[in-house]
Each structure stands twice: as structure tokens, then as C-alpha cells.
Design an enzyme around this catalytic site. Structure first.
Site, short mmCIF file in Angstrom:
data_model
loop_
_atom_site.label_atom_id
_atom_site.label_comp_id
_atom_site.label_asym_id
_atom_site.label_seq_id
_atom_site.Cartn_x
_atom_site.Cartn_y
_atom_site.Cartn_z
N ASP A 99 0.82 -1.21 0.00
CA ASP A 99 0.00 0.00 0.00
C ASP A 99 0.86 1.26 0.00
OD1 ASP A 99 -2.45 1.45 0.19
OD2 ASP A 99 -2.11 1.70 2.34
N CYS B 59 21.39 -2.79 17.43
CA CYS B 59 20.38 -2.24 18.35
C CYS B 59 19.76 -3.35 19.19
CB CYS B 59 19.28 -1.54 17.54
SG CYS B 59 17.93 -0.88 18.56
#
Length: 399
Positions: free
Chosen positions: A291, A335
Site C-alpha cells: 500500500d 540495536c
């Protein structure tokens, strides 16, 4: 690698809508289909191809039809009656579920009766109270819509239709997280989605066919939410939710984070390790990778010529899926929250990374703040889950 199933965001009206939300990222798609305002309706032939192919593409027993827009109510109820009839014809023993995302302006008792009869799960777009909501969500003539959306929610509740709320977090409401949350709670929402508004300044306005935004662009539109602003917005709501409402109200991003802690499958594509197989389907049958990637370079084909199953297992979709993890920055790999985020949505990766190897997610700072803020409680809920208890039992420690 072969894909066993796929999701399809179905846009039977394309980007055609009865509102004129200035922040809507899908408005620019009009340039891809310049004639859509005169011919914006999905044909019955395309609808039948869609239903038949979508069911056939799933190698699982459950098939979800996600009707979105633009504004899907513009198709009228009869279109969806035909869709339901076709679903029954081609179901082949599979369970079919319909979801329906709407701005609510046209939702009345007749629509609600239809939704209830066919067990549609309805998503209502609402950004908070009238002041917050009507800042951007207005009609084509500039009139406010909040009152009509409230009436739609009231009708859904009166008819017993299951619904959730989708709230865009922008500069209009980001500084008032608790006001937003309590408003939605009072409105009867028991399942909430908070979507960060991050739009870059890439609207050309020249009427030419849209190309993919330049990777060098880092400018965001003024209505976009700040990264840390979004992290603090989520954290403020989390602190109230965990004490008052866990177990009674679902907040998508909170449950997604807990799922990641508990090593369960991702519930939200943006936090999955890989993309792919979450398509966008336009009113004429054109299918795009996502989308957020309805650009010429990401068109997979058209269901009137190529089946969804073929597109799902095609090289372009598989490559798109792998690119998400393949293009993680060095900072992401180091991270501690990689397991919960996986770099977020690639659409939002447009800031330079310190390592310089690839792009960093605009929302990285805010996500890190939220994951840090909720870590202790998430860890405790994980322990409850691992010992066979409901994570919602965590609220007992706050009594």
C-alpha cells in the site's frame, strides 16, 4: 522461497474518496490513474477474479478480505452483497472474513445492518475529539466530519457490529495522547490502532505519472509527527493502559511489542523481519507490492492477466520481501530492539545512518524511546506468559 499465503488491501474505488484529508498519502495516486474520477468503480468481472484468486492463493484455512480506499462505501452495499455471494461460491471450505476500513461519513443503519448480517469487522478512522479530528479530516467542500463519524460509531454499537478505531497521529493530536486515548475509550473503542503520520515533501502537483520518491529527500510535511513525539505519545498511553485497561482494550502496537518479546509471529507487517505478500489492489485489478509502494516500479501485474498466487511467488515479490532485512543499517544490527522493530517500515527509512551504509528509519528515535520505556513491564509480562499466566495479570501489581 515460496509464499504460502498473501494479504491484499483491496481498493475498489482506488484513491477516490468523499473527504479531502490534506495529510492523506494516497491522494497522489490519482496521477497513476488520471481517469479514475470518471471510472473509479471496480467491475464485476474484476471482483470475481479477485474473490476466486484470493481464496485460491491461500494455503491456510482462513481468508481475509480487507476492503479499503479511498472510501469503500462509495461502491454501495450491492457491490459487497455480490462480493459475499462470490465468496460463498468460491470458499471451498475455507473460512472467509471481511474487514472494512471507512471514514464513517456514509455509514448509517442500512450499512450497519449489512455489516452485522455478514459479520464484517469495521475500522473507523477517527483522530480524537472534534478539534483534533476536524483539523484535517474534512469534506471536499471543507466541512467538518467529526459529528458524522460519531454518529457512525453510535450506529455500529447499536447494531452490535464489531469495530475498531484507526487514529492517525499528527501534529494535530500528538501532544495530547491521554485526551486522544480517553476520548476513544469513551466512544466505545476496544481495539485501537495508532498510525504515525510521516509524509515527505514529494508531491509534485504536475499531473505526471508518479515515480518513487527520491531517496535523498528527508523533508517531511509540516503535519507529520516528530519521531520522539510519537514515542512519547505511545508511552503516555501505555502507562494508563497497563494500569487501567489491559485485558479489556487492545492497542495494536502494544500487543505487537509483547508478541515480539514472547517470540510469537509478528502481528504488524512493519515490525516483521521481512516484507512481501501484503499487496495493494487497485480498482482495475492492478497489484502493487504494498500500500505504501503504489508506484510504477512496484507493480506486480494485474489479476485479469496474472493470478495472485503467481504474483505472490514471483521473483519481484520475493526480492521485495528480502530487501527489508537486507537493507538494515549497521545501527539496526547492533540495536537491542532489533527483535521488536526490524528497522520499521522501509517507507520511513530515509534519514542518513551514522554508519553510512544504508538509510535509517525516521521514527527510530521514538521507537527506541518507547521500547526502553516499556521494557521492564514487557519483560514481566513475558515471564507471566512463559509460566502459563495471562500477561494481563500484570495489572494486579498496580493495585
Amino acid at each position: 522461497m515460496r509464499r504460502k499465503s498473501c494479504q491484499v488491501m483491496i481498493k475498489p474505488t482506488g484513491s477516490v474518496c468523499n473527504l479531502d484529508c490534506q495529510y492523506c498519502f494516497y491522494l497522489e495516486k490519482e496521477k497513476l490513474y488520471p481517469d479514475r474520477n470518471n471510472n473509479f468503480r471496480m467491475s464485476e468481472s474484476t471482483l470475481e477474479h479477485l474473490v476466486q484468486q484470493h481464496i485460491a492463493a491461500q494455503e491456510i484455512d482462513e481468508v481475509i478480505f480487507a476492503w479499503q480506499g479511498g472510501e469503500p462505501t462509495l461502491m454501495g452495499i450491492d457491490f459487497y452483497r455480490k462480493a459475499v455471494a462470490l465468496q460463498k461460491r468460491y470458499a471451498n471450505g475455507k473460512r472467509v472474513i471481511n474487514t472494512f476500513q471507512t471514514n464513517g461519513v456514509l455509514v448509517d443503519d442500512r450499512w450497519c445492518a449489512f455489516f452485522k448480517e455478514h459479520a464484517f469487522l469495521v475500522g473507523i478512522s477517527i483522530d480524537g475529539d472534534a478539534v483534533m479530528h476536524d483539523k484535517w479530516r474534512v469534506t471536499r467542500s471543507g466541512k467538518p466530519t467529526h459529528k458524522k463519524v460519531e454518529q457512525a460509531i453510535y450506529s455500529l454499537r447499536r447494531h452490535g457490529v464489531e469495530f475498531n478505531t484507526l487514529t492517525v497521529v499528527s501534529q494535530a493530536n500528538a501532544s495530547q495522547p491521554l485526551d486522544v486515548y480517553r476520548y476513544l475509550k469513551d466512544a466505545g473503542s476496544q481495539y485501537m490502532q495508532f498510525i504515525p503520520l510521516v509524509e515527505r515533501g514529494n508531491r509534485t502537483g504536475d499531473g505526471k505519472q508518479l515515480a518513487h520518491p527520491k531517496e535523498s529527500q528527508t523533508q517531511v510535511m509540516p503535519w507529520s509527527v516528530g519521531s520522539m513525539q510519537f514515542g512519547k505519545f505511545l508511552s503516555a498511553i501505555f502507562d494508563v493502559w497497563i494500569r487501567e485497561d489491559i485485558g479489556n482494550i487492545s492497542v495494536q502496537l502494544f500487543e505487537q511489542t509483547l508478541a515480539a518479546w514472547c517470540e510469537l509471529p509478528p502481528q504488524v507487517c512493519i515490525f516483521a523481519p521481512r516484507c512481501g505478500s501484503a499487496f495493494a489492489l487497485e480498482m482495475n485489478g492492478d497489484v502493487y507490492n504494498c500500500d505504501h509502494y503504489v508506484y510504477a516500479d512496484y507493480k506486480l501485474g494485474n489479476i485479469n492477466q496474472t493470478s495472485l498466487k503467481e504474483m505472490n511467488n514471483g521473483a519481484q515479490n520475493l526480492d521485495f520481501a528480502e530487501n527489508k532485512y537486507r537493507n538494515l543499517s549497521g545501527e539496526c544490527h547492533s540495536c537491542p530492539w532489533l527483535f521488536a522493530c526490524y528497522g520499521g517500515c522501509p517507507k520511513h527509512r530515509f534519514l542518513p545512518s551514522l554508519s553510512g551504509d544504508t538509510k535509517q528509519n525516521y521514527l527510530c528515535e521514538g521507537y527506541r524511546y518507547f521500547f526502553d520505556h516499556t521494557a521492564e513491564i514487557m519483560g514481566a509480562m513475558k515471564t507471566l506468559f512463559q509460566h502459563g499466566h495471562s500477561p494481563a495479570d500484570i495489572k494486579t501489581i498496580f493495585r
